[in-house]
Scaffold this active site. Structure first.
Site, PDB file in Angstrom:
ATOM      1  N   VAL A  74     -81.738  33.743  -5.406  1.00  0.00           N
ATOM      2  CA  VAL A  74     -80.391  34.222  -5.785  1.00  0.00           C
ATOM      3  C   VAL A  74     -80.219  35.700  -5.471  1.00  0.00           C
ATOM      4  O   VAL A  74     -79.192  36.121  -4.971  1.00  0.00           O
ATOM      5  CB  VAL A  74     -80.089  34.073  -7.296  1.00  0.00           C
ATOM      6  N   GLY A  75     -81.222  36.480  -5.801  1.00  0.00           N
ATOM      7  CA  GLY A  75     -81.072  37.909  -5.556  1.00  0.00           C
ATOM      8  C   GLY A  75     -82.349  38.652  -5.873  1.00  0.00           C
ATOM      9  O   GLY A  75     -83.257  38.118  -6.508  1.00  0.00           O
ATOM     10  N   SER A  76     -82.433  39.873  -5.399  1.00  0.00           N
ATOM     11  CA  SER A  76     -83.571  40.705  -5.755  1.00  0.00           C
ATOM     12  C   SER A  76     -83.117  42.149  -5.747  1.00  0.00           C
ATOM     13  O   SER A  76     -82.118  42.495  -5.117  1.00  0.00           O
ATOM     14  CB  SER A  76     -84.730  40.498  -4.776  1.00  0.00           C
TER      15      SER A  76
ATOM     16  N   THR B 192     -87.168  46.026  -8.310  1.00  0.00           N
ATOM     17  CA  THR B 192     -88.390  45.581  -8.998  1.00  0.00           C
ATOM     18  C   THR B 192     -88.517  44.059  -9.119  1.00  0.00           C
ATOM     19  O   THR B 192     -89.614  43.520  -9.121  1.00  0.00           O
ATOM     20  CB  THR B 192     -88.414  46.166 -10.443  1.00  0.00           C
ATOM     21  N   LYS B 193     -87.377  43.362  -9.248  1.00  0.00           N
ATOM     22  CA  LYS B 193     -87.457  41.959  -9.647  1.00  0.00           C
ATOM     23  C   LYS B 193     -86.848  40.995  -8.638  1.00  0.00           C
ATOM     24  O   LYS B 193     -86.028  41.380  -7.802  1.00  0.00           O
ATOM     25  CB  LYS B 193     -86.773  41.787 -11.012  1.00  0.00           C
TER      26      LYS B 193
ATOM     27  N   LYS C  55     -86.264  35.132 -13.664  1.00  0.00           N
ATOM     28  CA  LYS C  55     -86.536  36.489 -13.194  1.00  0.00           C
ATOM     29  C   LYS C  55     -88.023  36.769 -13.278  1.00  0.00           C
ATOM     30  O   LYS C  55     -88.641  36.501 -14.311  1.00  0.00           O
ATOM     31  CB  LYS C  55     -85.777  37.475 -14.084  1.00  0.00           C
TER      32      LYS C  55
ATOM     33  N   ASP D 211     -79.825  53.052 -14.857  1.00  0.00           N
ATOM     34  CA  ASP D 211     -79.521  52.571 -13.507  1.00  0.00           C
ATOM     35  C   ASP D 211     -78.243  51.734 -13.586  1.00  0.00           C
ATOM     36  O   ASP D 211     -78.280  50.516 -13.605  1.00  0.00           O
ATOM     37  CB  ASP D 211     -80.701  51.749 -12.985  1.00  0.00           C
TER      38      ASP D 211
ATOM     39  N   VAL E 284     -84.987  37.122  -8.396  1.00  0.00           N
ATOM     40  CA  VAL E 284     -84.308  36.123  -9.217  1.00  0.00           C
ATOM     41  C   VAL E 284     -84.096  34.831  -8.421  1.00  0.00           C
ATOM     42  O   VAL E 284     -83.593  34.854  -7.294  1.00  0.00           O
ATOM     43  CB  VAL E 284     -82.959  36.663  -9.760  1.00  0.00           C
TER      44      VAL E 284
HETATM   45  N1  LIG Z   1     -78.876  35.890 -14.430  1.00  0.00           N
HETATM   46  C1  LIG Z   1     -78.657  36.081 -13.132  1.00  0.00           C
HETATM   47  N2  LIG Z   1     -77.941  35.188 -12.429  1.00  0.00           N
HETATM   48  C2  LIG Z   1     -77.723  35.386 -11.106  1.00  0.00           C
HETATM   49  N3  LIG Z   1     -78.166  36.433 -10.410  1.00  0.00           N
HETATM   50  C3  LIG Z   1     -78.879  37.361 -11.043  1.00  0.00           C
HETATM   51  C4  LIG Z   1     -79.162  37.244 -12.438  1.00  0.00           C
HETATM   52  N4  LIG Z   1     -79.878  38.321 -12.798  1.00  0.00           N
HETATM   53  C5  LIG Z   1     -80.017  39.077 -11.699  1.00  0.00           C
HETATM   54  N5  LIG Z   1     -79.442  38.515 -10.639  1.00  0.00           N
HETATM   55  C6  LIG Z   1     -79.410  39.037  -9.264  1.00  0.00           C
HETATM   56  O1  LIG Z   1     -80.712  39.482  -8.920  1.00  0.00           O
HETATM   57  C7  LIG Z   1     -80.699  40.868  -8.569  1.00  0.00           C
HETATM   58  C8  LIG Z   1     -81.969  41.519  -9.067  1.00  0.00           C
HETATM   59  O2  LIG Z   1     -82.030  41.483 -10.484  1.00  0.00           O
HETATM   60  P1  LIG Z   1     -82.238  42.828 -11.316  1.00  0.00           P
HETATM   61  O3  LIG Z   1     -82.459  42.488 -12.728  1.00  0.00           O
HETATM   62  O4  LIG Z   1     -81.105  43.756 -11.016  1.00  0.00           O
HETATM   63  O5  LIG Z   1     -83.589  43.378 -10.696  1.00  0.00           O
HETATM   64  P2  LIG Z   1     -84.054  44.855 -10.277  1.00  0.00           P
HETATM   65  O6  LIG Z   1     -84.572  45.496 -11.524  1.00  0.00           O
HETATM   66  O7  LIG Z   1     -85.104  44.628  -9.261  1.00  0.00           O
HETATM   67  O8  LIG Z   1     -82.862  45.595  -9.739  1.00  0.00           O
HETATM   68  C9  LIG Z   1     -79.422  41.442  -9.151  1.00  0.00           C
HETATM   69  O9  LIG Z   1     -78.935  42.506  -8.373  1.00  0.00           O
HETATM   70  C10 LIG Z   1     -78.479  40.242  -9.156  1.00  0.00           C
HETATM   71  O10 LIG Z   1     -77.800  40.159  -7.924  1.00  0.00           O
HETATM   72 MG   LIG Z   2     -81.127  45.709 -10.452  1.00  0.00          MG
END
Ligand SMILES: Nc1ncnc2c1ncn2[C@@H]1O[C@H](COP(=O)(O)OP(=O)(O)O)[C@@H](O)[C@H]1O
Ligand SMILES: [Mg+2]
Length: 407
Positions: A53-55, A58-59, A75, A187, A61
């Site tokens: 879905v996304g990253s 750091t994380k 996550k 952030d 998803v």
């Molecule tokens: N609950 C969720 N549902 C869908 N997409 C998500 C969700 N949480 C995070 N994401 C996607 O994953 C990306 C990375 O998650 P995030 O917590 O922002 O990590 P990081 O700390 O690496 O920035 C986000 O920018 C968002 O696009």
């Molecule tokens: Mg983020």
């Protein structure tokens, strides 16, 4: 490739460290157990249909289906992400860097367990695995959203954009008065938010801080942004009191309000919106005043913005009650419309719809159904060519009288 690598690691970790083993040690790591029905390591073993879905920094998803078919977001630490790779390049310690990143996610889970608000992503559960030494893995199970696309949002009707800003203000009001004290999101950017059923929710809170800076003089409390710096007072107790609330509010102004709030707003609301923009952009308002100002805008908008009572335009239309048109996609368009292929706008009443149709030469009919927007306004569909009428008790069609149709 990087994504697939991480997905494989996550998958293996799900299979290897889940269940009893995975859950071991959890009680020592967490201050209090999650409520009944919370998801745990066992649920991860049954997850199917994993997709990226996304990253972020750091994380990583992924989305996946639980055994009952419900879709959730998972996550975990993004081992191929910038945070871990930069750290490894610098210190050459893969395990140490992984642990550091895991700590951030661990902090996020802990915060999500304490902070509950409609503007914060819901934590369905988590899995801590310490069975695969030297690794310690954390997987957060969250409600699934869709990443916030600012470009797309810019093309949506003002009412939807206002909703996002209002939800953000509600969230900041909660954060300023949270059970843990006043919280700042360090952030703070649109990519840390997602939409769940069109509702704005913050998902990335590992950078949240509850501490307000310690200070000796006011000079220590300068709140700096690339575009400007604000002075915050140093309290007698030696803290920059209020700095967290101010930081969040200015970030909301620069990343959300400036893009979403004034553009294509109803003219009657523009003076109030301009006031909000100026007052938040200068940090003249705190979060309480901002929330109040947003509620005033909402109330005025819901009241129809003093829309005149006299029917000036509606008299030029014939009303056909209990019908809709069979095909509303006739190439007549307006922008920004609720429907991308046609012209659907929200209106206070049929007079407001008639005014719009009369001022647009190619508009000849409009249809008002039972659908309403989140503020309770009616959705009206505007069309240009003649269509067949279909009986529909929930709908009425207004047709421009022939004498008013310009040839
Ligand atoms: N609950 C969720 N549902 C869908 N997409 C998500 C969700 N949480 C995070 N994401 C996607 O994953 C990306 C990375 O998650 P995030 O917590 O922002 O990590 P990081 O700390 O690496 O920035 C986000 O920018 C968002 O696009
Ligand atoms: Mg983020």
């Amino acid at each position: 490739m990087e994504r697939h690598g991480d997905m494989m690691i996550l998958l293996t970790s799900l299979l290897v460290g889940s269940g009893e083993d995975g859950a071991r040690g959890e009680d020592q790591l967490l201050p209090r157990a999650m409520g009944q029905g919370a998801l745990g390591c066992k649920d991860l073993t049954y997850i199917s249909g994993l997709q990226y879905v996304g990253s972020g920094f750091t994380k990583l998803v992924l989305r996946g289906n639980l055994l009952n078919g419900k879709e959730i977001a998972l996550k975990s630490v993004h081992n191929g992400g910038n945070d871990v790779t930069r750290c490894v390049r610098r210190y050459g310690d893969l395990t140490g860097c992984g642990t550091l990143a895991t700590y951030k996610l661990h902090k996020e889970v802990t915060l999500l367990r304490t902070l509950r608000h409609p503007g914060i992503i819901t934590l369905h559960g988590h899995c801590y695995e310490n069975s695969i030494a030297p690794d310690f893995r954390v997987t957060a199970m969250l409600e699934l959203g869709s990443p916030l696309e600012m470009i797309q949002l810019l093309q949506t009707p003002w009412e939807k954009r206002f909703k996002i800003c209002l939800e953000l203000v509600n969230l900041l009001h909660y954060l300023a008065n949270s059970p843990m004290g006043s919280i700042a999101l360090l952030d703070f950017q649109p990519r840390q938010f997602v939409l769940v059923d069109e509702n704005l929710k913050v998902t990335d809170i590992d950078d949240a801080t509850m501490e307000e800076l310690e200070c000796k003089t006011d000079k220590d409390c300068a709140l700096e942004f690339p575009s400007r710096t604000f002075a915050v007072k140093c309290s007698k107790a030696g803290r920059c009191t209020g700095i967290n609330e101010k930081r969040n509010l200015f970030n909301a102004y620069r990343f959300f309000f400036t893009y979403l709030l004034p553009h294509a707003a109803p003219p009657a609301l523009q003076p109030l919106l301009l006031d909000i923009m100026n007052a938040t952009g200068d940090l003249r308002y705190g979060i309480n005043e901002t929330l109040e100002a947003f509620q005033n805008v909402l109330n005025l908008y819901k009241s129809g913005m003093n829309h005149r009572r006299r029917l000036l335009y509606l008299k030029d239309y014939m009303l056909i009650e209990g019908y809709r048109l069979n095909e509303t996609n006739d190439g007549y368009r307006c922008w920004p419309s609720y429907n991308h292929r046609g012209c659907v706008l929200s209106v206070h009443n049929s007079e407001e719809a008639a005014e719009f149709c009369s001022k647009n030469t190619n508009c000849h009919h409009f249809i008002i159904g039972h659908q309403r927007t989140w503020t309770g306004r009616l959705l009206a569909t505007f069309t240009s060519s003649t269509h067949k009428l279909i009986p529909d008790v929930n709908s009425r069609v207004y047709m421009k009288k022939p004498s008013n149709v310009k040839k």
